[in-house]
Design a protein around this motif. Structure first.
Motif, PDB file in Angstrom:
ATOM      1  N   PHE A   1       0.539   5.466   0.122  1.00 36.26           N
ATOM      2  CA  PHE A   1      -0.324   6.631   0.353  1.00 36.26           C
ATOM      3  C   PHE A   1       0.180   7.803  -0.483  1.00 36.26           C
TER       4      PHE A   1
ATOM      5  N   LYS B   1       0.835  -1.202   0.000  1.00 40.05           N
ATOM      6  CA  LYS B   1       0.000   0.000   0.000  1.00 40.05           C
ATOM      7  C   LYS B   1       0.868   1.250   0.000  1.00 40.05           C
TER       8      LYS B   1
ATOM      9  N   HIS C   1      -3.856   4.933  -1.868  1.00 39.64           N
ATOM     10  CA  HIS C   1      -4.777   5.965  -1.401  1.00 39.64           C
ATOM     11  C   HIS C   1      -4.492   7.134  -2.325  1.00 39.64           C
TER      12      HIS C   1
ATOM     13  N   VAL D   1      -7.890   2.182  -3.657  1.00 40.00           N
ATOM     14  CA  VAL D   1      -8.792   1.972  -2.514  1.00 40.00           C
ATOM     15  C   VAL D   1      -9.772   3.130  -2.395  1.00 40.00           C
ATOM     16  N   HIS D   2     -10.815   2.913  -1.678  1.00 41.64           N
ATOM     17  CA  HIS D   2     -11.868   3.886  -1.308  1.00 41.64           C
ATOM     18  C   HIS D   2     -12.120   4.992  -2.339  1.00 41.64           C
TER      19      HIS D   2
ATOM     20  N   TYR E   1      -1.840  12.469   3.098  1.00 45.15           N
ATOM     21  CA  TYR E   1      -1.387  12.539   4.499  1.00 45.15           C
ATOM     22  C   TYR E   1       0.084  12.973   4.531  1.00 45.15           C
TER      23      TYR E   1
ATOM     24  N   SER F   1     -11.154  10.316   4.648  1.00 48.38           N
ATOM     25  CA  SER F   1     -10.358  10.733   3.496  1.00 48.38           C
ATOM     26  C   SER F   1     -10.292   9.567   2.526  1.00 48.38           C
TER      27      SER F   1
HETATM   28 ZN    ZN Z   1      -6.811   5.837   2.643  1.00 50.21          ZN
END
Ligand code: ZN
Ligand code: URP
Ligand code: ZN
Length: 472
Positions: free
Chosen positions: A152, A150, A183, A238-239, A155, A288
């Motif tokens: 990001f 993963k 993300h 993701v998301h 952030y 988020s």
């Molecule tokens: Zn996330």
């Protein structure tokens, strides 16, 4: 003990049929009619649907984040998951720059080992690529069976990795056979916008959404997808919360890039206006990416139906309203991001999706279980109902009506993000490897009974089965 599930309607990602399931030694040993086995316990699924256990590919249990730690740990979180029909989770193992990956993985084993009541695996966060990391990753795959990484893109100053790290992770993952998850939000621009909002005295929860516009999710999604295409690698976003991101995923897939997308119940049901609730209640809805304008929901539903988004994760990341979310009462950037969803993922998709005619029953199974099993190296052990697979089963009453509420949920948090939502359908009994974890809506499982799952490498071929074609 042997068990036979009788009188139910079996639903897989491909079929719906009246049938019986014989369970022996934790596995499904027969699927058919008029099954018999000496001494077998009969599970009467009359009037119920029988699904493969849900697989939640996106959870954060016992995770330090936003100056606090998520309220649900591997015990409360997996108990709640089981009540909701999820029998496997894949949780995110956080890493620290400069520290061996194996230390982080060890920490996650310690958090989960004696607590999980359902089966579980880990994704590994990649925050830097250097020679030490490159040396360790083959072992992470071979010894730990961790086959998804993963990165990001948001952030800033916390988890965010730069573009070089993302690109090198994709290149490395291609060689090693891992799936890269992102993300996708532009953390640099968000950092600028949040500082500006605070300097102008805008501290309320709604500014969380206003400083993370959909364009910045679309931009980051498109950037990551282009990197995946350039690297010839595989990517899972993701998301996904908005039309801009869906568009980028669809475009990448139409070019033949190996790009996949997940959305979550909160983006299908809730919207940006929730962040404006009075008395700081908007903090309960700080995720988020943020909740979006309502019209995005139709785009997401259509993408689930058409196959441009392929999975439903929960992004379980729960914090109490009192004592955790309120860390940001005077500054929205201090509100811990995330919410409690692990328990209601299947019920919301069934009620809002299947019952309202937005997706089919078989798509429901694919979105909540089968596709995640295929993408994350668990298929066919998990994610379907067939001879030889783990007997992870959900006996689901499709007609019961109920209201989601913190008063009745099993998550450890003091609110439910879907408080008051009427849903139709509920798991009655849930079995993991043939053993009841929930029986007639009562918890009968045991902390520590969940098994750690070493997962197979990512395979593009596994994604295509006889009755489905991909646009990639
Ligand atoms: Zn996330
Ligand atoms: O707000 C969210 N999504 N919290 C969990 C961490 C993440 O970004 O997935
Ligand atoms: Zn997450």
């Amino acid at each position: 003990m042997k068990k036979i599930v009788k009188n139910g309607t079996i639903v897989t990602a491909a079929d719906t049929f009246q049938g019986e399931i014989l369970i022996e030694g934790g596995k499904i040993t027969q699927v058919g009619t008029n099954l018999n086995a000496i001494g077998a316990e009969i599970i009467d699924a009359k009037g119920c649907l029988v699904f493969p256990g849900g697989i939640d590919p996106h959870t954060h249990l016992d995770m330090p984040f936003g100056g606090t730690v998520t309220k649900d740990d591997f015990e409360t979180g997996t108990v709640a998951a089981a009540f909701g029909g999820t029998t496997t989770i894949i949780d995110f193992c956080l890493t620290n720059k400069g520290e061996p990956l194996k230390n982080a993985i060890q920490t996650w084993h310690e958090k989960s080992r004696d607590k999980a009541v359902i089966d579980y695996g880990f994704h590994l966060m990649i925050s830097e690529i250097n020679q030490d990391v490159l040396n360790e990753l083959p072992q992470v795959i071979a010894e730990e069976g961790i086959t998804s990484f993963k990165v990001f893109m948001a952030y800033k100053h916390v988890f965010q990795a730069d573009d070089e790290t993302l690109f090198r992770t994709l290149v490395t993952a291609k060689d090693l056979g891992a799936l890269v998850m992102v993300h996708a939000e532009n953390g640099d621009v968000i950092d600028y916008l949040t500082k500006k909002a605070l300097a102008e005295g805008n501290t309320a929860p709604i500014y969380h959404a206003l400083t993370r516009p959909a364009e910045l999710e679309g931009e980051a999604t498109g950037r990551a997808a282009r990197f995946a295409g350039l690297a010839g690698s595989q990517l899972y976003v993701v998301h996904v919360s908005c039309a801009e991101a869906v568009k980028q995923i669809a475009e990448a897939r139409s070019k033949g890039f190996d790009v996949w997308g997940e959305t979550c119940p909160q983006y299908l049901v809730l919207d940006q206006s929730y962040l404006e609730k009075p008395n700081f209640e908007g903090a309960k809805y700080v995720w988020s990416p943020p909740l979006r304008e309502k019209w995005n929901q139709d785009v997401l539903w259509n993408a689930l139906k058409s196959g441009q988004l392929q999975t439903l994760g929960s992004d379980q990341c729960s914090f109490d309203f009192n004592g955790q979310k309120d860390l940001g009462r005077d500054d929205f950037t201090k509100i811990p991001n995330g919410g409690p969803i692990i328990e209601d993922r299947l019920s919301i998709l069934f009620s809002e999706g299947v019952k309202k005619g937005r997706i089919s029953l078989n798509q429901f199974v694919d979105l909540t279980s089968t596709r995640a099993a295929k993408l994350f190296g668990l298929f066919p052990k998990k994610g379907t109902i067939a001879v030889g697979t783990d007997a992870d089963l959900v006996i689901f009453d499709p007609n019961v009506e109920r209201v989601l509420s913190a008063e009745t949920h099993h998550m450890a948090v003091d609110y439910n993000a879907f408080e008051g939502l009427k849903v139709t359908g509920e798991p009655v009994s849930v079995l993991v490897r043939g053993e009841y974890v929930v029986r007639d809506k009562q918890f009968v499982g045991k902390p520590g009974s969940g098994q750690y799952l070493k997962r197979a490498k990512y395979s593009r071929n596994t994604q295509i089965s006889q009755n489905e074609t991909l646009s990639i």
